[in-house]
Design a protein around this motif. Structure first.
Motif, PDB file in Angstrom:
ATOM      1  N   ASP A   1       0.799  -1.075   0.008  1.00  0.00           N
ATOM      2  CA  ASP A   1       0.077  -0.009   0.166  1.00  0.00           C
ATOM      3  C   ASP A   1       0.990   1.206   0.006  1.00  0.00           C
ATOM      4  O   ASP A   1       1.963   1.253   0.500  1.00  0.00           O
ATOM      5  CB  ASP A   1      -0.891   0.030   1.223  1.00  0.00           C
TER       6      ASP A   1
ATOM      7  N   GLN B   1      -2.787  -4.697   9.719  1.00  0.00           N
ATOM      8  CA  GLN B   1      -2.822  -3.759   8.486  1.00  0.00           C
ATOM      9  C   GLN B   1      -2.257  -4.578   7.323  1.00  0.00           C
ATOM     10  O   GLN B   1      -2.943  -4.372   6.178  1.00  0.00           O
ATOM     11  CB  GLN B   1      -1.898  -2.778   8.688  1.00  0.00           C
TER      12      GLN B   1
ATOM     13  N   THR C   1      -5.013  -5.446   3.969  1.00  0.00           N
ATOM     14  CA  THR C   1      -4.548  -5.065   2.499  1.00  0.00           C
ATOM     15  C   THR C   1      -4.575  -6.451   1.598  1.00  0.00           C
ATOM     16  O   THR C   1      -5.094  -6.148   0.456  1.00  0.00           O
ATOM     17  CB  THR C   1      -3.184  -4.287   2.461  1.00  0.00           C
TER      18      THR C   1
ATOM     19  N   ASN D   1     -18.936  -6.094   5.911  1.00  0.00           N
ATOM     20  CA  ASN D   1     -17.477  -5.893   6.338  1.00  0.00           C
ATOM     21  C   ASN D   1     -16.830  -5.714   5.125  1.00  0.00           C
ATOM     22  O   ASN D   1     -15.867  -4.574   4.805  1.00  0.00           O
ATOM     23  CB  ASN D   1     -17.022  -6.964   7.143  1.00  0.00           C
TER      24      ASN D   1
ATOM     25  N   ALA E   1     -17.673  -2.361   3.788  1.00  0.00           N
ATOM     26  CA  ALA E   1     -16.959  -0.921   4.407  1.00  0.00           C
ATOM     27  C   ALA E   1     -15.528  -1.076   4.217  1.00  0.00           C
ATOM     28  O   ALA E   1     -14.892   0.166   3.797  1.00  0.00           O
ATOM     29  CB  ALA E   1     -17.204  -1.711   5.886  1.00  0.00           C
ATOM     30  N   ARG E   2     -15.116  -2.359   4.146  1.00  0.00           N
ATOM     31  CA  ARG E   2     -13.489  -2.128   3.652  1.00  0.00           C
ATOM     32  C   ARG E   2     -13.141  -1.706   2.186  1.00  0.00           C
ATOM     33  O   ARG E   2     -12.363  -0.931   2.075  1.00  0.00           O
ATOM     34  CB  ARG E   2     -12.713  -3.787   3.660  1.00  0.00           C
TER      35      ARG E   2
ATOM     36  N   ARG F   1     -15.114   0.507   0.641  1.00  0.00           N
ATOM     37  CA  ARG F   1     -15.363   1.978   0.701  1.00  0.00           C
ATOM     38  C   ARG F   1     -14.145   2.663   1.567  1.00  0.00           C
ATOM     39  O   ARG F   1     -13.717   3.928   1.036  1.00  0.00           O
ATOM     40  CB  ARG F   1     -16.559   2.204   1.546  1.00  0.00           C
ATOM     41  N   ASP F   2     -13.638   2.201   2.429  1.00  0.00           N
ATOM     42  CA  ASP F   2     -12.409   2.732   3.208  1.00  0.00           C
ATOM     43  C   ASP F   2     -11.234   2.792   2.378  1.00  0.00           C
ATOM     44  O   ASP F   2     -10.488   3.661   2.292  1.00  0.00           O
ATOM     45  CB  ASP F   2     -12.083   2.156   4.433  1.00  0.00           C
ATOM     46  N   ALA F   3     -10.935   1.553   1.665  1.00  0.00           N
ATOM     47  CA  ALA F   3      -9.508   1.369   0.881  1.00  0.00           C
ATOM     48  C   ALA F   3      -9.932   2.213  -0.701  1.00  0.00           C
ATOM     49  O   ALA F   3      -8.894   2.556  -1.232  1.00  0.00           O
ATOM     50  CB  ALA F   3      -9.419   0.116   0.586  1.00  0.00           C
TER      51      ALA F   3
ATOM     52  N   GLY G   1     -13.157   3.622  -2.049  1.00  0.00           N
ATOM     53  CA  GLY G   1     -13.964   4.635  -2.157  1.00  0.00           C
ATOM     54  C   GLY G   1     -15.030   4.450  -3.048  1.00  0.00           C
ATOM     55  O   GLY G   1     -15.841   5.103  -3.727  1.00  0.00           O
TER      56      GLY G   1
ATOM     57  N   THR H   1     -17.879   0.589  -4.083  1.00  0.00           N
ATOM     58  CA  THR H   1     -18.650  -0.540  -3.477  1.00  0.00           C
ATOM     59  C   THR H   1     -17.904  -1.654  -4.344  1.00  0.00           C
ATOM     60  O   THR H   1     -17.770  -1.428  -5.507  1.00  0.00           O
ATOM     61  CB  THR H   1     -20.210  -0.472  -3.684  1.00  0.00           C
TER      62      THR H   1
END
Length: 316
Positions: A191, A255, A259, A290, A293-294, A296-298, A300, A302
């Motif tokens: 990352d 982490q 990833t 989950n 959500a992951r 979206r976090d990683a 942005g 779906t």
């Protein structure tokens, strides 16, 4: 797939390894659309930092046609590049080209005024000089690369591999990027936010490392991989595991696993018709909630939108 023109700009005294990274990764393959050109300030030979020369098949005119431009590091980076080089980079940027730098290549982008007001990165040893010479930018010393689309910058040498694979991943998806990484025997995904300077980046050859444990974890992502399970596999205490993992990768086991799981989910979305719940289970993310959500976090986006985007890319 429609052609995507990549121009690698070899400036005088270019660093050979930095030059080799994008030319290897963007070398045309049956499953990629890249058309690669190595260009210089003028067409002809370019002297590298170690004294031998390489051939530039085009001059600066190649930048006017390129979709992506990559500037490898070069030795005399404190000297601004020739005015015509800066002008060509400015013109390419103004028409919408994506421009990336490896290592001290960031100095050429800064000299052209492209990095003003942006957060960027470069080799940790040159970070102070970059800010000193170009005070209208900010250097993040603690990352491998920065994606400030359409401008991307990376730290030194191997971080250029991470940046170029990141570009491939954005263009063509995780499956193609992972194939190229395997070809290079490189990590499939580090990352961009990972630390570029790791306290013990290369353990002593005789020292115990966690490489086998990480390889095992990649093959068992669908399982519950607790610190205790990983430590048992590595035959060390959990405290030692966490310390060694950070020394060798720059991130915590949690982490790193997150990833890896998101990246595996991306590949499953690209190359299979599995449902979201199945992908969540196979990637070790547990539930579709989950997974969303992951993603979206990683990313942005779906998982469903990611799959649609990749399907459009492969059928274009």
């Amino acid at each position: 797939m429609s052609a995507h023109r990549v121009a690698v700009l070899a400036l005088p005294h270019v660093l050979p390894l930095d030059l080799g990274i994008p030319t290897q990764i963007f070398n045309p393959r049956p499953n990629t659309p890249y058309e690669l050109t190595v260009c210089g300030a003028t067409r002809g030979s370019v002297t590298t930092s170690t004294g031998f020369t390489v051939g530039a098949t085009a001059g600066l005119a190649a930048l006017a046609r390129a979709d992506t431009i990559i500037v490898p590091g070069y030795w005399h980076y404190r000297r601004p590049p020739a005015p015509e080089v800066a002008a060509a980079l400015k013109l390419a940027f103004s028409r919408g080209a994506r421009i990336a730098s490896i290592c001290t290549g960031a100095f050429a982008l800064a000299a052209a005024g492209l990095l003003n007001g942006r957060t960027v990165t470069t080799h940790w040893a040159s970070a102070d000089e970059l800010e000193e010479l170009y005070p209208h930018l900010r250097v993040d010393r603690n990352v491998l690369y920065v994606d400030d689309d359409p401008l991307l910058t990376s730290a030194g040498v191997t971080a250029g591999i991470d940046l170029c694979l990141h570009i491939v991943r954005k263009d063509l998806g995780a499956a193609v990027a992972n194939d190229i990484a395997r070809e290079l025997v490189a990590a499939p995904h580090r990352d961009g936010g990972q630390a570029q300077y790791i306290a013990q980046s290369l353990p002593e050859p005789t020292a115990h490392t966690l490489a086998d444990t990480r390889d095992w974890a990649l093959r068992h992502l669908e399982e519950t991989l607790t610190l205790a399970a990983l430590a048992d596999r590595a035959r060390v205490s959990t405290r030692t595991l966490v310390r060694m993992w950070r020394q060798e990768t720059g991130v915590t086991p949690h982490q790193w696993l997150l990833t890896a799981r998101v990246n595996h989910a991306r590949e499953l979305l690209e190359v299979t018709d599995l449902g979201i719940e199945q992908i969540a289970a196979q990637s070790g993310l547990g539930t579709s909630t989950n997974l969303r959500a992951r993603f979206r976090d990683a990313l942005g986006i779906t998982p469903t939108a990611y799959r649609r985007t990749f399907q459009r890319t492969t059928t274009a």
